[in-house]
Design a protein around this motif. Structure first.
Motif, PDB file in Angstrom:
ATOM      1  N   GLN A 208      -4.663 -65.062  34.233  1.00 28.17           N
ATOM      2  CA  GLN A 208      -3.297 -64.761  34.650  1.00 28.17           C
ATOM      3  C   GLN A 208      -2.987 -63.286  34.420  1.00 28.17           C
ATOM      4  OE1 GLN A 208      -0.187 -66.677  32.393  1.00 28.17           O
ATOM      5  NE2 GLN A 208       1.424 -66.011  33.785  1.00 28.17           N
ATOM      6  N   GLY A 209      -3.482 -62.747  33.317  1.00 28.53           N
ATOM      7  CA  GLY A 209      -3.277 -61.333  33.036  1.00 28.53           C
ATOM      8  C   GLY A 209      -4.029 -60.433  33.992  1.00 28.53           C
ATOM      9  N   GLY A 210      -5.136 -60.934  34.562  1.00 30.68           N
ATOM     10  CA  GLY A 210      -5.832 -60.171  35.583  1.00 30.68           C
ATOM     11  C   GLY A 210      -4.977 -59.997  36.819  1.00 30.68           C
ATOM     12  N   GLN A 211      -4.256 -61.061  37.173  1.00 29.51           N
ATOM     13  CA  GLN A 211      -3.318 -60.956  38.290  1.00 29.51           C
ATOM     14  C   GLN A 211      -2.193 -59.983  37.947  1.00 29.51           C
ATOM     15  OE1 GLN A 211      -0.039 -63.525  38.826  1.00 29.51           O
ATOM     16  NE2 GLN A 211      -0.607 -64.089  40.918  1.00 29.51           N
ATOM     17  N   ALA A 212      -1.718 -60.036  36.697  1.00 27.40           N
ATOM     18  CA  ALA A 212      -0.637 -59.146  36.277  1.00 27.40           C
ATOM     19  C   ALA A 212      -1.063 -57.688  36.347  1.00 27.40           C
ATOM     20  CB  ALA A 212      -0.198 -59.507  34.857  1.00 27.40           C
ATOM     21  N   ALA A 213      -2.299 -57.395  35.907  1.00 26.13           N
ATOM     22  CA  ALA A 213      -2.799 -56.019  35.968  1.00 26.13           C
ATOM     23  C   ALA A 213      -2.947 -55.561  37.413  1.00 26.13           C
ATOM     24  CB  ALA A 213      -4.136 -55.917  35.230  1.00 26.13           C
ATOM     25  N   TRP A 214      -3.418 -56.451  38.268  1.00 26.49           N
ATOM     26  CA  TRP A 214      -3.558 -56.164  39.697  1.00 26.49           C
ATOM     27  C   TRP A 214      -2.191 -55.841  40.301  1.00 26.49           C
ATOM     28  CZ3 TRP A 214      -7.337 -59.558  43.002  1.00 26.49           C
ATOM     29  CH2 TRP A 214      -7.383 -59.094  44.323  1.00 26.49           C
ATOM     30  N   ALA A 215      -1.195 -56.680  39.980  1.00 26.73           N
ATOM     31  CA  ALA A 215       0.149 -56.462  40.510  1.00 26.73           C
ATOM     32  C   ALA A 215       0.729 -55.155  39.994  1.00 26.73           C
ATOM     33  CB  ALA A 215       1.047 -57.638  40.125  1.00 26.73           C
ATOM     34  N   ALA A 216       0.487 -54.852  38.716  1.00 29.91           N
ATOM     35  CA  ALA A 216       0.992 -53.593  38.157  1.00 29.91           C
ATOM     36  C   ALA A 216       0.431 -52.399  38.913  1.00 29.91           C
ATOM     37  CB  ALA A 216       0.638 -53.508  36.676  1.00 29.91           C
ATOM     38  N   ASN A 217      -0.848 -52.477  39.265  1.00 30.81           N
ATOM     39  CA  ASN A 217      -1.471 -51.390  40.024  1.00 30.81           C
ATOM     40  C   ASN A 217      -0.793 -51.224  41.380  1.00 30.81           C
ATOM     41  OD1 ASN A 217      -3.310 -49.842  41.674  1.00 30.81           O
ATOM     42  ND2 ASN A 217      -4.907 -50.253  40.173  1.00 30.81           N
ATOM     43  N   GLU A 218      -0.562 -52.328  42.071  1.00 25.80           N
ATOM     44  CA  GLU A 218       0.039 -52.252  43.401  1.00 25.80           C
ATOM     45  C   GLU A 218       1.491 -51.783  43.355  1.00 25.80           C
ATOM     46  OE1 GLU A 218      -0.491 -55.877  45.591  1.00 25.80           O
ATOM     47  OE2 GLU A 218      -2.588 -55.399  46.034  1.00 25.80           O
ATOM     48  N   LEU A 219       2.193 -52.099  42.250  1.00 27.47           N
ATOM     49  CA  LEU A 219       3.609 -51.760  42.142  1.00 27.47           C
ATOM     50  C   LEU A 219       3.855 -50.398  41.492  1.00 27.47           C
ATOM     51  CD1 LEU A 219       4.892 -55.251  40.929  1.00 27.47           C
ATOM     52  CD2 LEU A 219       5.396 -54.202  43.152  1.00 27.47           C
ATOM     53  N   GLY A 224       6.695 -47.724  38.997  1.00 30.83           N
ATOM     54  CA  GLY A 224       6.236 -47.111  37.753  1.00 30.83           C
ATOM     55  C   GLY A 224       6.490 -45.622  37.639  1.00 30.83           C
ATOM     56  N   GLN A 225       7.596 -45.158  38.193  1.00 32.93           N
ATOM     57  CA  GLN A 225       7.895 -43.725  38.151  1.00 32.93           C
ATOM     58  C   GLN A 225       7.961 -43.232  36.706  1.00 32.93           C
ATOM     59  OE1 GLN A 225       9.703 -46.063  39.625  1.00 32.93           O
ATOM     60  NE2 GLN A 225      10.159 -45.530  41.764  1.00 32.93           N
ATOM     61  N   GLY A 226       7.432 -42.031  36.496  1.00 34.71           N
ATOM     62  CA  GLY A 226       7.468 -41.439  35.167  1.00 34.71           C
ATOM     63  C   GLY A 226       6.263 -41.774  34.321  1.00 34.71           C
ATOM     64  N   LEU A 227       5.426 -42.661  34.793  1.00 35.24           N
ATOM     65  CA  LEU A 227       4.220 -43.050  34.083  1.00 35.24           C
ATOM     66  C   LEU A 227       2.997 -42.602  34.874  1.00 35.24           C
ATOM     67  CD1 LEU A 227       5.197 -46.744  33.191  1.00 35.24           C
ATOM     68  CD2 LEU A 227       5.436 -44.730  31.727  1.00 35.24           C
ATOM     69  N   ASP A 228       1.886 -42.460  34.180  1.00 32.80           N
ATOM     70  CA  ASP A 228       0.650 -42.036  34.819  1.00 32.80           C
ATOM     71  C   ASP A 228      -0.380 -43.151  34.657  1.00 32.80           C
ATOM     72  OD1 ASP A 228      -1.524 -40.725  35.877  1.00 32.80           O
ATOM     73  OD2 ASP A 228      -1.731 -39.293  34.220  1.00 32.80           O
ATOM     74  N   LEU A 229      -0.420 -44.071  35.632  1.00 34.71           N
ATOM     75  CA  LEU A 229      -1.382 -45.161  35.604  1.00 34.71           C
ATOM     76  C   LEU A 229      -2.746 -44.611  36.017  1.00 34.71           C
ATOM     77  CD1 LEU A 229      -2.068 -48.201  35.336  1.00 34.71           C
ATOM     78  CD2 LEU A 229      -1.510 -48.430  37.758  1.00 34.71           C
ATOM     79  N   VAL A 230      -3.698 -44.649  35.097  1.00 31.36           N
ATOM     80  CA  VAL A 230      -5.016 -44.079  35.383  1.00 31.36           C
ATOM     81  C   VAL A 230      -5.964 -45.104  36.000  1.00 31.36           C
ATOM     82  CG1 VAL A 230      -4.786 -42.350  33.576  1.00 31.36           C
ATOM     83  CG2 VAL A 230      -5.867 -44.552  33.039  1.00 31.36           C
ATOM     84  N   GLY A 231      -5.617 -46.390  35.915  1.00 30.59           N
ATOM     85  CA  GLY A 231      -6.459 -47.417  36.500  1.00 30.59           C
ATOM     86  C   GLY A 231      -6.113 -48.794  35.967  1.00 30.59           C
ATOM     87  N   SER A 232      -6.680 -49.812  36.592  1.00 27.88           N
ATOM     88  CA  SER A 232      -6.463 -51.178  36.130  1.00 27.88           C
ATOM     89  C   SER A 232      -7.764 -51.951  36.219  1.00 27.88           C
ATOM     90  CB  SER A 232      -5.372 -51.874  36.956  1.00 27.88           C
ATOM     91  OG  SER A 232      -5.785 -52.029  38.308  1.00 27.88           O
ATOM     92  N   VAL A 233      -7.881 -52.944  35.349  1.00 30.08           N
ATOM     93  CA  VAL A 233      -9.045 -53.821  35.308  1.00 30.08           C
ATOM     94  C   VAL A 233      -8.542 -55.255  35.359  1.00 30.08           C
ATOM     95  CG1 VAL A 233     -11.074 -54.566  34.021  1.00 30.08           C
ATOM     96  CG2 VAL A 233     -10.343 -52.165  33.923  1.00 30.08           C
ATOM     97  N   SER A 234      -8.970 -56.007  36.377  1.00 28.41           N
ATOM     98  CA  SER A 234      -8.549 -57.401  36.542  1.00 28.41           C
ATOM     99  C   SER A 234      -9.758 -58.301  36.362  1.00 28.41           C
ATOM    100  CB  SER A 234      -7.931 -57.613  37.931  1.00 28.41           C
ATOM    101  OG  SER A 234      -6.756 -56.845  38.080  1.00 28.41           O
ATOM    102  N   LEU A 235      -9.778 -59.043  35.266  1.00 24.79           N
ATOM    103  CA  LEU A 235     -10.881 -59.933  34.942  1.00 24.79           C
ATOM    104  C   LEU A 235     -10.526 -61.361  35.349  1.00 24.79           C
ATOM    105  CD1 LEU A 235     -11.583 -58.531  31.357  1.00 24.79           C
ATOM    106  CD2 LEU A 235     -12.755 -57.921  33.476  1.00 24.79           C
ATOM    107  N   SER A 236     -11.273 -61.924  36.276  1.00 27.00           N
ATOM    108  CA  SER A 236     -11.085 -63.307  36.748  1.00 27.00           C
ATOM    109  C   SER A 236      -9.654 -63.596  37.169  1.00 27.00           C
ATOM    110  CB  SER A 236     -11.510 -64.300  35.656  1.00 27.00           C
ATOM    111  OG  SER A 236     -12.860 -64.124  35.297  1.00 27.00           O
ATOM    112  N   PRO A 237      -9.049 -62.755  38.002  1.00 30.21           N
ATOM    113  CA  PRO A 237      -7.669 -63.034  38.413  1.00 30.21           C
ATOM    114  C   PRO A 237      -7.612 -64.192  39.406  1.00 30.21           C
ATOM    115  CG  PRO A 237      -8.511 -61.185  39.658  1.00 30.21           C
ATOM    116  CD  PRO A 237      -9.575 -61.539  38.660  1.00 30.21           C
TER     117      PRO A 237
END
Length: 290
Positions: A208-219, A224-237
């Motif tokens: 479930q957290g893999g889906q959450a990380a995936w969604a965070a990347n897309e959103l 996510g203004q003001g933040l610097d997302l360097v990447g995401s890792v989705s394990l078994s989403p």
């Protein structure tokens, strides 16, 4: 707490759900967790939800405290741990929400530019308030995330997700915008409230957290203004759940699928209130509704 700066189809699926009521009366945990605490819906839905003065500003820290009782594994990390409540946004109706989480700050001196952040999305633990990992000394087994990432020099943040940990209704299970917002705002809250923080962060999650990380990347680009997302890792989403629904219709669900299906039904109800899980569960399930 102190702040830290069809009828036949329905009957067939109902038979499956009647055999899997355990999924609604206990929080699940990772294999690393010694025990999976028993939780009854009556305990979680009758308790009053904590009240917070929501500001309409995502990432605002509403409350925080020392994490308190913790497992030996967490103590051995040497990290400073806080349990906090922060403001986020529902992916269903865009309303402001209060979400709980835990932040672990590594021991020692922050690197040049400040501590980078890893927000770790936990897997399925349940849909009731008492199934938030931050309510348990070992984070329902997700202490390994704190161990691993703090050892590597990251502030590690583990959000409970909306509806878990703080009360206030059933968790919108697998609704991606909600969990994506919760991940982003967990990073935002930590970076605004803790000293010596960098704006750089990464999203990591399992199941479930893999889906959450995936969604965070897309959103991230729009939310996510003001933040610097360097990447995401989705394990078994979880991605395409159509085969699970088909297996339920055909009566061929595996045991893990039988335990998952009630979560999906109650999660879907949060998005579409016209969905009644009892339509698929039969009268034997009526006493187990969240």
């Amino acid at each position: 707490m102190n702040a830290i700066s069809g009828p036949n189809r329905a009957r067939r699926v109902g038979a499956v759900l009647a055999a899997s009521t355990c999924a609604l009366v206990a929080c699940s945990s990772t294999p690393e967790s010694v025990t999976a605490p028993s939780v009854t819906p009556a305990e979680t839905t009758t308790a009053p939800a904590p009240q917070y003065d929501l500001t309409g500003v995502p990432g605002t820290v509403l409350d925080s405290e020392d994490f308190g009782d913790r497992s030996t594994a967490l103590t051995d990390t040497g990290a400073t741990l806080y349990r906090f409540v922060y403001e986020s946004t529902s992916g269903v109706d865009n309303s402001p929400t209060a979400v709980s989480g835990v932040a672990a700050v590594p021991a020692g001196t922050p690197p040049e530019g400040g501590w980078p952040t890893v927000v770790y999305g936990h897997g399925t633990t349940g849909i009731q308030a008492d199934c938030g990992p931050t309510l348990y000394p070992d984070l329902l087994g997700y202490q390994f995330a704190v161990q691993d990432f703090t050892e590597l020099g990251y502030v590690t943040v583990l959000p409970d997700y909306q509806g878990l940990g703080t009360g206030g209704g059933t968790h919108p299970y697998l609704e991606p915008r909600t969990s994506g917002h919760n991940m982003i705002d967990a990073a935002r809250a930590a970076q605004s409230a803790l000293p010596d923080m960098s704006t750089r962060w990464a999203a990591v999650g399992l199941s479930q957290g893999g889906q959450a990380a995936w969604a965070a990347n897309e959103l991230a680009a729009t939310y996510g203004q003001g933040l610097d997302l360097v990447g995401s890792v989705s394990l078994s989403p979880p991605t395409d759940l159509t085969p699970l629904v088909q297996a339920a219709t055909d009566g061929n669900l595996t045991r893990p699928q039988k335990e998952l299906l009630p979560y999906l039904l109650y999660g879907a109800q949060q998005v579409d209130p016209s969905i009644d899980p009892m339509d698929y569960s039969g009268s034997t399930m009526s006493s187990f509704a969240p």
